[in-house]
Design a protein around this motif. Structure first.
Motif, PDB file in Angstrom:
ATOM      1  N   ALA A  13      23.067   6.789  30.055  1.00  0.00           N
ATOM      2  CA  ALA A  13      22.098   7.253  29.067  1.00  0.00           C
ATOM      3  C   ALA A  13      22.092   8.773  29.064  1.00  0.00           C
ATOM      4  O   ALA A  13      22.209   9.409  30.119  1.00  0.00           O
ATOM      5  N   ASP A  14      21.972   9.357  27.884  1.00  0.00           N
ATOM      6  CA  ASP A  14      21.949  10.809  27.730  1.00  0.00           C
ATOM      7  C   ASP A  14      20.561  11.248  27.286  1.00  0.00           C
ATOM      8  O   ASP A  14      19.997  10.696  26.332  1.00  0.00           O
ATOM      9  N   GLU A  15      20.023  12.273  27.959  1.00  0.00           N
ATOM     10  CA  GLU A  15      18.692  12.765  27.608  1.00  0.00           C
ATOM     11  C   GLU A  15      18.751  13.574  26.319  1.00  0.00           C
ATOM     12  O   GLU A  15      19.604  14.451  26.146  1.00  0.00           O
ATOM     13  N   VAL A  16      17.820  13.270  25.401  1.00  0.00           N
ATOM     14  CA  VAL A  16      17.717  13.991  24.135  1.00  0.00           C
ATOM     15  C   VAL A  16      16.742  15.145  24.254  1.00  0.00           C
ATOM     16  O   VAL A  16      16.983  16.256  23.795  1.00  0.00           O
ATOM     17  N   GLY A  17      15.591  14.883  24.891  1.00  0.00           N
ATOM     18  CA  GLY A  17      14.574  15.910  25.056  1.00  0.00           C
ATOM     19  C   GLY A  17      13.190  15.306  25.131  1.00  0.00           C
ATOM     20  O   GLY A  17      13.024  14.078  25.181  1.00  0.00           O
ATOM     21  N   PRO A  18      12.146  16.135  25.130  1.00  0.00           N
ATOM     22  CA  PRO A  18      10.777  15.638  25.193  1.00  0.00           C
ATOM     23  C   PRO A  18      10.422  14.800  23.973  1.00  0.00           C
ATOM     24  O   PRO A  18      10.908  15.049  22.865  1.00  0.00           O
ATOM     25  N   TYR A  19       9.554  13.808  24.186  1.00  0.00           N
ATOM     26  CA  TYR A  19       9.082  12.981  23.076  1.00  0.00           C
ATOM     27  C   TYR A  19       8.201  13.818  22.159  1.00  0.00           C
ATOM     28  O   TYR A  19       7.337  14.580  22.617  1.00  0.00           O
ATOM     29  N   GLN A  20       8.412  13.708  20.858  1.00  0.00           N
ATOM     30  CA  GLN A  20       7.616  14.413  19.861  1.00  0.00           C
ATOM     31  C   GLN A  20       6.723  13.405  19.146  1.00  0.00           C
ATOM     32  O   GLN A  20       7.212  12.399  18.638  1.00  0.00           O
ATOM     33  N   GLY A  21       5.430  13.675  19.112  1.00  0.00           N
ATOM     34  CA  GLY A  21       4.515  12.739  18.462  1.00  0.00           C
ATOM     35  C   GLY A  21       3.257  13.428  17.990  1.00  0.00           C
ATOM     36  O   GLY A  21       3.075  14.634  18.160  1.00  0.00           O
ATOM     37  N   ASN A  22       2.371  12.650  17.401  1.00  0.00           N
ATOM     38  CA  ASN A  22       1.101  13.150  16.884  1.00  0.00           C
ATOM     39  C   ASN A  22       0.012  12.879  17.923  1.00  0.00           C
ATOM     40  O   ASN A  22      -0.344  11.718  18.145  1.00  0.00           O
ATOM     41  N   PRO A  23      -0.540  13.902  18.568  1.00  0.00           N
ATOM     42  CA  PRO A  23      -1.539  13.683  19.625  1.00  0.00           C
ATOM     43  C   PRO A  23      -2.824  13.021  19.135  1.00  0.00           C
ATOM     44  O   PRO A  23      -3.638  12.576  19.945  1.00  0.00           O
ATOM     45  N   GLN A  24      -3.022  12.953  17.806  1.00  0.00           N
ATOM     46  CA  GLN A  24      -4.205  12.278  17.277  1.00  0.00           C
ATOM     47  C   GLN A  24      -4.071  10.758  17.330  1.00  0.00           C
ATOM     48  O   GLN A  24      -5.067  10.049  17.230  1.00  0.00           O
ATOM     49  N   ARG A  25      -2.834  10.272  17.473  1.00  0.00           N
ATOM     50  CA  ARG A  25      -2.610   8.832  17.635  1.00  0.00           C
ATOM     51  C   ARG A  25      -2.664   8.493  19.118  1.00  0.00           C
ATOM     52  O   ARG A  25      -2.034   9.151  19.942  1.00  0.00           O
ATOM     53  N   THR A  26      -3.382   7.434  19.468  1.00  0.00           N
ATOM     54  CA  THR A  26      -3.569   7.078  20.868  1.00  0.00           C
ATOM     55  C   THR A  26      -2.250   6.829  21.571  1.00  0.00           C
ATOM     56  O   THR A  26      -2.013   7.310  22.683  1.00  0.00           O
ATOM     57  N   VAL A  27      -1.351   6.075  20.924  1.00  0.00           N
ATOM     58  CA  VAL A  27      -0.080   5.731  21.563  1.00  0.00           C
ATOM     59  C   VAL A  27       0.766   6.981  21.794  1.00  0.00           C
ATOM     60  O   VAL A  27       1.433   7.110  22.834  1.00  0.00           O
ATOM     61  N   ASP A  28       0.736   7.925  20.863  1.00  0.00           N
ATOM     62  CA  ASP A  28       1.473   9.176  21.040  1.00  0.00           C
ATOM     63  C   ASP A  28       0.821  10.052  22.104  1.00  0.00           C
ATOM     64  O   ASP A  28       1.510  10.707  22.898  1.00  0.00           O
ATOM     65  N   GLU A  29      -0.503  10.073  22.115  1.00  0.00           N
ATOM     66  CA  GLU A  29      -1.220  10.902  23.079  1.00  0.00           C
ATOM     67  C   GLU A  29      -0.864  10.510  24.513  1.00  0.00           C
ATOM     68  O   GLU A  29      -0.647  11.372  25.379  1.00  0.00           O
ATOM     69  N   VAL A  30      -0.807   9.192  24.778  1.00  0.00           N
ATOM     70  CA  VAL A  30      -0.448   8.722  26.115  1.00  0.00           C
ATOM     71  C   VAL A  30       0.943   9.199  26.498  1.00  0.00           C
ATOM     72  O   VAL A  30       1.167   9.724  27.598  1.00  0.00           O
ATOM     73  N   MET A  31       1.897   9.053  25.584  1.00  0.00           N
ATOM     74  CA  MET A  31       3.274   9.431  25.887  1.00  0.00           C
ATOM     75  C   MET A  31       3.410  10.940  26.078  1.00  0.00           C
ATOM     76  O   MET A  31       4.148  11.407  26.961  1.00  0.00           O
ATOM     77  N   LEU A  32       2.696  11.714  25.284  1.00  0.00           N
ATOM     78  CA  LEU A  32       2.747  13.165  25.426  1.00  0.00           C
ATOM     79  C   LEU A  32       2.114  13.607  26.743  1.00  0.00           C
ATOM     80  O   LEU A  32       2.656  14.471  27.449  1.00  0.00           O
ATOM     81  N   ASN A  33       0.970  13.017  27.086  1.00  0.00           N
ATOM     82  CA  ASN A  33       0.290  13.375  28.338  1.00  0.00           C
ATOM     83  C   ASN A  33       1.102  12.978  29.562  1.00  0.00           C
ATOM     84  O   ASN A  33       1.002  13.615  30.620  1.00  0.00           O
ATOM     85  N   MET A  34       1.891  11.909  29.433  1.00  0.00           N
ATOM     86  CA  MET A  34       2.700  11.439  30.557  1.00  0.00           C
ATOM     87  C   MET A  34       4.077  12.092  30.614  1.00  0.00           C
ATOM     88  O   MET A  34       4.909  11.735  31.441  1.00  0.00           O
ATOM     89  N   GLY A  35       4.304  13.067  29.720  1.00  0.00           N
ATOM     90  CA  GLY A  35       5.580  13.784  29.739  1.00  0.00           C
ATOM     91  C   GLY A  35       6.766  12.928  29.378  1.00  0.00           C
ATOM     92  O   GLY A  35       7.849  13.050  29.979  1.00  0.00           O
TER      93      GLY A  35
END
Length: 303
Positions: free
Chosen positions: A182-204
């Motif tokens: 597997a090749d790393e692409v980079g950090p996950y990009q999302g909308n912090p106003q969405r709960t599912v995105d907020e969790v992923m962003l907070n967890m790096g």
């Protein structure tokens, strides 16, 4: 409460067909003769009229959903970033054979899942110890090994085929002794106003492209997400899940590897539970105030 829409459609088709058929066999001629004698305009009774009108409509819908394509909505983030919460997808119902609606018994064999396929299936239940045996239960805690399993449709990616030896240790995946690259692409990009995105962003969370090799030599390149700070998934093998995938079974995992309740916890997915192969996102709804319709995802082919 879970509703089996296929069973409801099948029941309505039978009901409307029986009402309309029995009326035409036993009641229609006498009723028409009586009204003709009275020189009155002929009309079917309301229940018969409804049955006659709705029977072909419901039958066509049943046939299309059972044997051609069925729509599903993604309710959780276990397949992110491949499939997002609010994606509406189409599932090919004949990719792996034709099955009787509601009963799910295969009567025409058209193929088997390949490694890397994204499949929809009926959740088989959690593996629980019952004395010296393992049984399927609807109780995740296994405090009641014989709890009924609800009829739920789940979606995951096929990782292991019958006879494969699968090892999973954290983010490391080995198939038949070979590490999956597997090749790393980079950090996950999302909308912090969405709960599912907020969790992923907070967890790096980070995004990767995984390369799954099939037996025919082709490679399925698909995205996964990793966020070790969120949770540590079960390893394979473990006390419930052996390394070797049994016959008639498939090992499946979510692309959101640290937030997916999959075969690492409840074992292989039986072939008889298959519903079909996911192939297209036809609509994507991010929610009011958090993106609305995501036009960029509409028409995306699922890999």
């Amino acid at each position: 409460m879970e509703f089996d829409f296929s069973a409801i459609l099948l029941g309505l088709t039978v009901l409307f067909g029986v009402v309309w058929g029995l009326d035409r066999l036993f009641l229609y001629k006498k009723r028409k003769a009586r009204l003709d004698a009275a020189r009155a305009e002929y009309r079917d009774p309301m229940p018969v009229d409804w049955a006659r009108s709705l029977f072909p409509v419901v039958l066509v819908v049943l046939l299309l959903r059972s044997f051609v394509a069925e729509p599903f909505r993604i309710p959780s983030g276990s397949m992110m970033p491949t499939l997002d919460v609010g994606d509406f997808i189409l599932v090919n119902k004949f990719a792996y054979g034709l099955r009787l609606p509601a009963f799910n018994n295969k009567f025409v064999d058209l193929g088997e899942p390949k490694r890397g396929d994204v499949v929809v299936f009926r959740f088989p239940g959690y593996l629980c110890h019952d004395g010296s045996a393992l049984v399927r239960s609807g109780d995740m805690s296994c405090s009641d090994p014989h709890a009924p399993v609800q009829q739920q449709n789940w979606i995951k990616r096929v990782i292991g085929l019958p006879g494969d030896r699968i090892e999973v240790h954290g983010a490391d995946l080995l198939i038949n002794g070979e590490p999956v690259k597997a090749d790393e692409v980079g950090p996950y990009q999302g909308n912090p106003q969405r709960t599912v995105d907020e969790v992923m962003l907070n967890m790096g969370a980070t995004v990767w492209v995984e390369h799954l090799h099939r037996e025919d030599g082709t490679v399925v390149n698909h995205t996964t997400a990793q966020m070790p700070a969120y949770t540590t998934p079960n390893s394979i093998p473990n006390d419930r899940v052996p390394s070797k995938v049994p016959a008639g079974c498939y090992l499946v995992m979510g692309d959101n590897r640290n937030d997916s309740l999959d075969s690492r916890w409840w074992g292989c997915m039986p072939e008889q539970n298959l519903a079909g192969k996911a192939f297209l996102i036809w609509m994507s709804w991010k929610g009011w105030g958090t993106g609305g319709v995501d036009f960029s995802r509409i028409g995306t082919v699922i890999h």
